[in-house]
Design a protein around this motif. Structure first.
Motif, PDB file in Angstrom:
ATOM      1  N   ALA A 147      -5.456 -86.039  21.690  1.00  0.00           N
ATOM      2  CA  ALA A 147      -5.170 -87.295  22.385  1.00  0.00           C
ATOM      3  C   ALA A 147      -4.197 -88.154  21.572  1.00  0.00           C
ATOM      4  N   PHE A 148      -4.412 -88.245  20.270  1.00  0.00           N
ATOM      5  CA  PHE A 148      -3.488 -88.999  19.417  1.00  0.00           C
ATOM      6  C   PHE A 148      -2.111 -88.340  19.379  1.00  0.00           C
ATOM      7  N   ALA A 149      -2.083 -87.004  19.327  1.00  0.00           N
ATOM      8  CA  ALA A 149      -0.809 -86.293  19.320  1.00  0.00           C
ATOM      9  C   ALA A 149      -0.043 -86.533  20.616  1.00  0.00           C
ATOM     10  N   ALA A 150      -0.744 -86.499  21.739  1.00  0.00           N
ATOM     11  CA  ALA A 150      -0.095 -86.741  23.030  1.00  0.00           C
ATOM     12  C   ALA A 150       0.452 -88.170  23.100  1.00  0.00           C
ATOM     13  N   ALA A 205       4.363 -89.156  23.545  1.00  0.00           N
ATOM     14  CA  ALA A 205       4.789 -90.032  24.643  1.00  0.00           C
ATOM     15  C   ALA A 205       5.584 -91.215  24.096  1.00  0.00           C
ATOM     16  N   LEU A 206       5.173 -91.769  22.968  1.00  0.00           N
ATOM     17  CA  LEU A 206       5.910 -92.882  22.373  1.00  0.00           C
ATOM     18  C   LEU A 206       7.289 -92.454  21.882  1.00  0.00           C
ATOM     19  N   LEU A 207       7.386 -91.222  21.397  1.00  0.00           N
ATOM     20  CA  LEU A 207       8.691 -90.700  20.990  1.00  0.00           C
ATOM     21  C   LEU A 207       9.637 -90.568  22.179  1.00  0.00           C
ATOM     22  N   VAL A 208       9.122 -90.046  23.275  1.00  0.00           N
ATOM     23  CA  VAL A 208       9.950 -89.900  24.486  1.00  0.00           C
ATOM     24  C   VAL A 208      10.367 -91.267  25.003  1.00  0.00           C
ATOM     25  N   LEU A 209       9.432 -92.223  25.017  1.00  0.00           N
ATOM     26  CA  LEU A 209       9.735 -93.574  25.502  1.00  0.00           C
ATOM     27  C   LEU A 209      10.811 -94.228  24.632  1.00  0.00           C
ATOM     28  N   LYS A 210      10.676 -94.087  23.325  1.00  0.00           N
ATOM     29  CA  LYS A 210      11.663 -94.691  22.426  1.00  0.00           C
ATOM     30  C   LYS A 210      13.048 -94.076  22.628  1.00  0.00           C
ATOM     31  N   ARG A 211      13.093 -92.767  22.815  1.00  0.00           N
ATOM     32  CA  ARG A 211      14.391 -92.111  23.029  1.00  0.00           C
ATOM     33  C   ARG A 211      15.004 -92.566  24.352  1.00  0.00           C
ATOM     34  N   ALA A 212      14.169 -92.757  25.372  1.00  0.00           N
ATOM     35  CA  ALA A 212      14.681 -93.213  26.662  1.00  0.00           C
ATOM     36  C   ALA A 212      15.267 -94.617  26.582  1.00  0.00           C
ATOM     37  N   ARG A 213      14.709 -95.421  25.676  1.00  0.00           N
ATOM     38  CA  ARG A 213      15.196 -96.794  25.521  1.00  0.00           C
ATOM     39  C   ARG A 213      16.384 -96.885  24.583  1.00  0.00           C
ATOM     40  N   GLY A 214      16.706 -95.746  23.903  1.00  0.00           N
ATOM     41  CA  GLY A 214      17.903 -95.685  23.074  1.00  0.00           C
ATOM     42  C   GLY A 214      17.745 -96.274  21.705  1.00  0.00           C
ATOM     43  N   LEU A 236      12.438 -85.742  27.589  1.00  0.00           N
ATOM     44  CA  LEU A 236      11.290 -84.897  27.321  1.00  0.00           C
ATOM     45  C   LEU A 236      11.728 -83.587  26.659  1.00  0.00           C
ATOM     46  N   GLN A 237      12.811 -82.996  27.148  1.00  0.00           N
ATOM     47  CA  GLN A 237      13.323 -81.760  26.562  1.00  0.00           C
ATOM     48  C   GLN A 237      13.846 -81.989  25.144  1.00  0.00           C
ATOM     49  N   SER A 238      14.551 -83.081  24.943  1.00  0.00           N
ATOM     50  CA  SER A 238      15.124 -83.357  23.627  1.00  0.00           C
ATOM     51  C   SER A 238      14.039 -83.507  22.569  1.00  0.00           C
ATOM     52  N   VAL A 239      13.033 -84.316  22.869  1.00  0.00           N
ATOM     53  CA  VAL A 239      11.939 -84.507  21.923  1.00  0.00           C
ATOM     54  C   VAL A 239      11.112 -83.231  21.804  1.00  0.00           C
ATOM     55  N   GLY A 240      10.882 -82.576  22.931  1.00  0.00           N
ATOM     56  CA  GLY A 240      10.073 -81.356  22.923  1.00  0.00           C
ATOM     57  C   GLY A 240      10.693 -80.258  22.083  1.00  0.00           C
ATOM     58  N   ALA A 241      12.011 -80.105  22.134  1.00  0.00           N
ATOM     59  CA  ALA A 241      12.674 -79.070  21.337  1.00  0.00           C
ATOM     60  C   ALA A 241      12.518 -79.351  19.849  1.00  0.00           C
ATOM     61  N   THR A 242      12.676 -80.614  19.461  1.00  0.00           N
ATOM     62  CA  THR A 242      12.522 -80.977  18.050  1.00  0.00           C
ATOM     63  C   THR A 242      11.111 -80.708  17.569  1.00  0.00           C
ATOM     64  N   VAL A 243      10.129 -81.138  18.350  1.00  0.00           N
ATOM     65  CA  VAL A 243       8.732 -80.960  17.958  1.00  0.00           C
ATOM     66  C   VAL A 243       8.367 -79.480  17.924  1.00  0.00           C
ATOM     67  N   LEU A 244       8.768 -78.731  18.936  1.00  0.00           N
ATOM     68  CA  LEU A 244       8.423 -77.306  18.995  1.00  0.00           C
ATOM     69  C   LEU A 244       9.030 -76.538  17.829  1.00  0.00           C
TER      70      LEU A 244
END
Length: 289
Positions: free
Chosen positions: A273-276, A280-289, A99-107
């Motif tokens: 809603a679409f942005a969220a 969420a899909l970005l975080v899920l994909k990163r978690a799956r590697g 969540l932090q990794s994706v959040g930092a990139t997006v922010l």
């Protein structure tokens, strides 16, 4: 928080050179070409404060539009950056959540980078606006510098854009984040796939259900985002020779109120809603590697 700041610093270290070039090239090019530029002015040209306000507005909108376009252009590549350079294992080994990794990139790319461009463009825009006014009307334009009302107008513009940039990024967020998520999951077919899905949904909606809701929704996201970057769009701003700094400042505040009222638009809630979902899909994909 310290780890999150490190992630933000990583984004800065990776992209700061290109960002600074994009931010500084427009004012440098403008100052180089303004002395030799030929202006073909048709119709009545605003004078004094109105001309300066118009020049500043055009420059700021151009700089922010360029920053927004570069952000959208980069977005799809950011989704698979760590996989492409094979650093994903290193970043996943660190004690940092997905969540932090994706959040930092997006922010950084959707908010902090455009705000940095705004601050640089605001300072440079003052110089470019006066240079353009002097090129068209001579040294008489410098008299506005001594008027406190000009700096009041400039302050209103700055506040308006400090609010407007986050608003614009929020309107653009569903398009950017869904595109990033598609690129993360589908690689090079992600963005074309999203485009094809939008076109298909629009055709089905029009031919089967008799509605253009899909295109209207996307159009609202784009148009409201662009309006959020335009401090004096609409009927509130009339750059006539009779315009005063006080009237232009009032127009800026009126425009800010209009943009804030846009947040009550149902299209904005749908976009969030679409942005969220994209995030969420970005975080899920990163978690799956």
């Amino acid at each position: 928080m310290d780890r999150f700041l490190v992630l933000l610093h990583r984004e800065w270290m990776q992209h700061h050179r290109g960002w600074l070039i994009l931010a500084l090239a427009p004012p440098l090019l403008a100052l180089v070409f303004l002395p030799v530029a030929q202006f073909d002015v048709r119709g009545e040209l605003p004078e004094g404060p109105a001309l300066l306000a118009l020049a500043l507005l055009i420059y700021l909108f151009g700089a922010l539009a360029l920053a927004s376009a570069s952000m959208v252009f980069q977005a799809s590549g950011l989704a698979r950056r760590d996989q492409q350079d094979r650093s994903i294992e290193f970043w996943q080994s660190l004690p940092v959540s997905h969540l932090q990794s994706v959040g930092a990139t997006v922010l950084m790319h959707l908010l902090l980078w455009p705000l940095m461009v705004l601050l640089l463009a605001f300072v440079a825009g003052q110089v470019v606006a006066f240079a353009a006014a002097m090129r068209l009307q001579g040294s008489a334009a410098l008299a506005v510098l001594a008027d406190p009302a000009w700096w009041g107008f400039s302050a209103a513009m700055l506040v308006r854009l400090l609010v407007g940039v986050p608003l614009a990024m929020a309107w653009f967020a569903p398009l950017v984040l869904v595109g990033m998520a598609a690129a993360a999951w589908l690689k090079r077919w992600g963005v074309p796939g999203v485009f094809a899905a939008v076109v298909f949904a629009a055709l089905v909606g029009k031919r089967v259900f008799g509605t253009d809701l899909v295109l209207r929704t996307v159009g609202q996201w784009v148009s409201n985002g662009l309006q959020a970057l335009t401090p004096m769009a609409g009927d509130g701003f009339k750059a006539s020779p009779a315009s005063t700094l006080e009237s232009l400042t009032a127009a800026v505040w009126t425009n800010l109120g209009e943009r804030l009222r846009d947040l009550a638009d149902p299209y904005f809630a749908v976009g969030l809603a679409f942005a969220a979902a994209g995030f969420a899909l970005l975080v899920l994909k990163r978690a799956r590697g």
